[in-house]
Design an enzyme around this catalytic site. Structure first.
Site, short mmCIF file in Angstrom:
data_model
loop_
_atom_site.label_atom_id
_atom_site.label_comp_id
_atom_site.label_asym_id
_atom_site.label_seq_id
_atom_site.Cartn_x
_atom_site.Cartn_y
_atom_site.Cartn_z
N SER A 180 -1.60 3.67 6.93
CA SER A 180 -2.04 4.17 5.63
C SER A 180 -3.15 5.22 5.87
O SER A 180 -2.98 6.08 6.74
CB SER A 180 -2.52 2.99 4.77
OG SER A 180 -2.50 3.35 3.43
N ASP A 435 8.66 3.26 0.63
CA ASP A 435 7.22 3.35 0.43
C ASP A 435 6.82 4.64 -0.28
O ASP A 435 7.06 5.74 0.23
CB ASP A 435 6.54 3.29 1.82
CG ASP A 435 5.03 3.46 1.74
OD1 ASP A 435 4.47 3.29 0.64
OD2 ASP A 435 4.43 3.75 2.79
N HIS A 461 5.55 -0.15 3.01
CA HIS A 461 4.31 0.39 3.53
C HIS A 461 3.86 -0.32 4.81
O HIS A 461 3.61 -1.52 4.80
CB HIS A 461 3.25 0.23 2.44
CG HIS A 461 2.04 1.07 2.60
ND1 HIS A 461 2.08 2.45 2.70
CD2 HIS A 461 0.72 0.74 2.66
CE1 HIS A 461 0.85 2.91 2.81
NE2 HIS A 461 0.01 1.90 2.79
#
Ligand SMILES: *[C@@H]1O[C@H](CO)[C@@H](O)[C@H](O)[C@H]1NC(C)=O
Ligand SMILES: *[C@@H]1O[C@H](CO)[C@@H](O)[C@H](O)[C@H]1NC(C)=O
Ligand SMILES: *[C@@H]1O[C@H](CO)[C@@H](O)[C@H](O)[C@H]1NC(C)=O
Ligand SMILES: *[C@@H]1O[C@H](CO)[C@@H](O)[C@H](O)[C@H]1NC(C)=O
Ligand SMILES: *[C@@H]1O[C@H](CO)[C@@H](O)[C@H](O)[C@H]1NC(C)=O
Length: 500
Positions: A180, A435, A461
């Site tokens: 991320s 995602d 994710h």
């Protein structure tokens, strides 16, 4: 985890959530569940928590102004159990927008690769998150030292600190990992400090800053359509219809009825609170898509079963039912908090006693990244009232950052790092095609010796970062093998370069 446990946790979330608060809490929860799993995994493999040790280092508060001598204490973790001393490589796990724990060096795909390659595992918590916060650090006047550039400079100083501590030399090849925002840091660390890190894996990394991140909800819509994860046309249609009915009722004089139907703590009277209700309802879908199949039965397939159930009349009723399932299953009946004022006071809390990282990350969206998940675009299945304005107006309110400066802040970030064309070498970008964050990452291979990209079918994710399980889809298993191959190639290449 049993359905009931998951539902109870969701209830706790929804109880005090609105305007992205629910989404943020879902993320915090996903991390907690992953750590619980890691704990079980360690037991199963008779490894112990004692393999990890925690350390602290002093860092300059401002790396870019040597006249200022304030420092803060930054936390890190080390696991040297697998390390082949003295020449084994170093695997650096980069912390992002939340607290880091010892699991950062005990569990995950990078840890299994460290075993294979005899690597020293080190992890650095991001400044201003977890325990790496300056006293009073969340006050406005200190937040200016919270930035990705300072974080990269912290990583460079950490490289030196670890190198001294373990007497490392240029023979110890560093590879960085992150997911991320920390995935973006992993790519940027390689991009800005190629002499310190030889290769970088960047999982679900939004390397492109974007003010109006409408593409987030476009991907959410696609994922709800995607039959490979249990979505369908009917599901998206039902979601659209449900939101349009809720919105019409809320803004057509029926807010008392809607408030009752959805078990709101108070009737959403003000336009802000009515919009907040729409945001909370949307967050259920956003969080589910982003973390599809990550924890418990909360999946796209499960939501779509409820939203397309013919036994329940009308999309509105199904959405009410979906919300109630989260709220009521355990006979424990908190109400849905739809107060915009509550969201603002949560974001304004400087003690960090609230939701971990929420205020700091919101600051970084204002000062660097944008990433506002808007719904003004026709492709968004929720409500058009979830606008850029409702989110960006919090920047001046909370941090004295004028809305008019946001485009320049974001433009600077893209100039500094390269945006959608970072031109990084020996960086592997890994994304899941379910995602929503993949829209701001790199999903195509670069030319010749540039970066490489892996796009994992039906994956959410950061799924590749978890330890492998027997439930993994073949596409995910294959992607992990590709990552391993890539890391092996880098390490071989580094060795060859040293011989020459
Ligand atoms: C920090 O700088 C101030 C003046 O700029 C000085 O008075 C102080 O002694 C310095 N502190 C340290 C620990 O060097
Ligand atoms: C308000 O709710 C009542 C009862 O559910 C319904 O009959 C009526 O059509 C609704 N009015 C609007 C404007 O949505
Ligand atoms: C559909 O709704 C009915 C009645 O509420 C329920 O009995 C059934 O289990 C639901 N089916 C699914 C797939 O959720
Ligand atoms: C945030 O907190 C500060 C300090 O407690 C206060 O002065 C300010 O008015 C608050 N801002 C908002 C938007 O609530
Ligand atoms: C990138 O190239 C590799 C082989 O060179 C290939 O296996 C992979 O699928 C490509 N990635 C994408 C996203 O096209």
């Amino acid at each position: 985890m049993a359905l009931s446990q998951w539902l109870m946790i969701m209830i706790l979330f929804i109880h005090s959530s609105s305007s992205g608060r629910l989404l943020w809490k879902m993320k915090v929860h996903v991390h907690e569940v992953q750590e619980q799993r890691a704990r079980e995994h360690l037991k199963l493999h008779s490894a112990s928590m004692e393999q990890a040790f925690e350390g602290n280092m002093e860092q300059p508060l401002d790396h870019f102004n040597h006249h200022k001598n304030s420092t803060f204490t930054q936390r890190f973790f080390v696991n040297k159990v697998y390390w082949k001393c003295p020449h084994g490589p170093v695997f650096l796990y980069i912390g992002g927008e939340g607290p880091l724990t010892q699991f950062s060096v005990l569990a995950g795909h990078h840890v299994s690769m460290a075993k294979k390659h005899g690597a020293l595992l080190v992890a650095l918590e991001h400044r201003f998150y977890g325990q790496s916060i300056v006293p009073g650090g969340l006050e406005i006047q200190n937040l200016q030292y919270l930035s990705s550039q300072q974080a990269l400079a912290d990583l460079a100083a950490f490289h030196l600190h670890i190198s001294e501590k373990f007497s490392l030399t240029c023979w110890n090849i560093w590879i960085s990992f992150g997911g991320s925002y920390a995935g973006a840091l992993s790519a940027w660390f390689r991009g800005k400090f190629p002499h310190l890190v030889f290769g970088a894996v960047a999982s679900s990394a939004p390397v492109q800053a974007k003010l109006d991140f409408s593409a987030y909800n476009t991907v959410v819509g696609h994922s709800l359509l995607d039959e490979s994860v249990g979505g369908s046309d009917k599901c998206v249609e039902a979601v659209r219809e449900a939101f349009s009915v809720v919105e019409a009722a809320l803004f057509g004089g029926n807010e008392t009825q809607v408030g009752k139907d959805f078990d709101c703590c108070e009737t959403p009277k003000s336009p802000e609170d009515r919009t907040e209700l729409l945001q909370v309802l949307a967050d259920i879908f956003l969080g589910t898509v982003q973390y599809n199949e990550e924890v418990g039965p909360l999946t796209v397939a499960y939501l779509c079963d409820i939203m397309t159930n013919q036994s329940d009349e009308g999309a509105y009723r199904r959405l009410v039912k979906l919300t109630k399932i989260y709220l009521h299953t355990l006979g424990h009946t908190p109400c849905l908090d739809v107060s915009r004022g509550e969201t603002i006071s949560e974001l304004n809390r400087t003690s960090d006693s609230g939701i971990p990282g929420y205020r700091q990350w919101f600051y970084q969206t204002c000062s660097e990244f944008g990433f506002y998940q808007t719904c003004e675009d026709a492709s968004c299945p929720f409500s058009r009232r979830l606008t850029l304005q409702t989110q960006t107006q919090l920047c001046p309110l909370l941090f004295n950052i004028p809305q008019s400066t946001l485009p320049a802040n974001i433009h600077f970030t893209n100039q500094y790092y390269g945006g959608e064309e970072p031109r990084t070498q020996q960086v592997l970008y890994v994304n899941g095609d379910i995602d929503p964050w993949m829209a701001l990452s790199i999903v195509r291979n670069g030319t010749s010796d540039d970066h490489r990209a892996i796009l994992i079918h039906s994956s959410a994710h950061c799924a590749d970062m978890n330890p492998a399980t027997t439930r993994d889809r073949p596409s995910l298993t294959h992607a992990r093998q590709e990552i391993e191959r890539c890391v092996s190639v880098w390490l071989k290449r580094a060795e060859l370069e040293h011989r020459i």
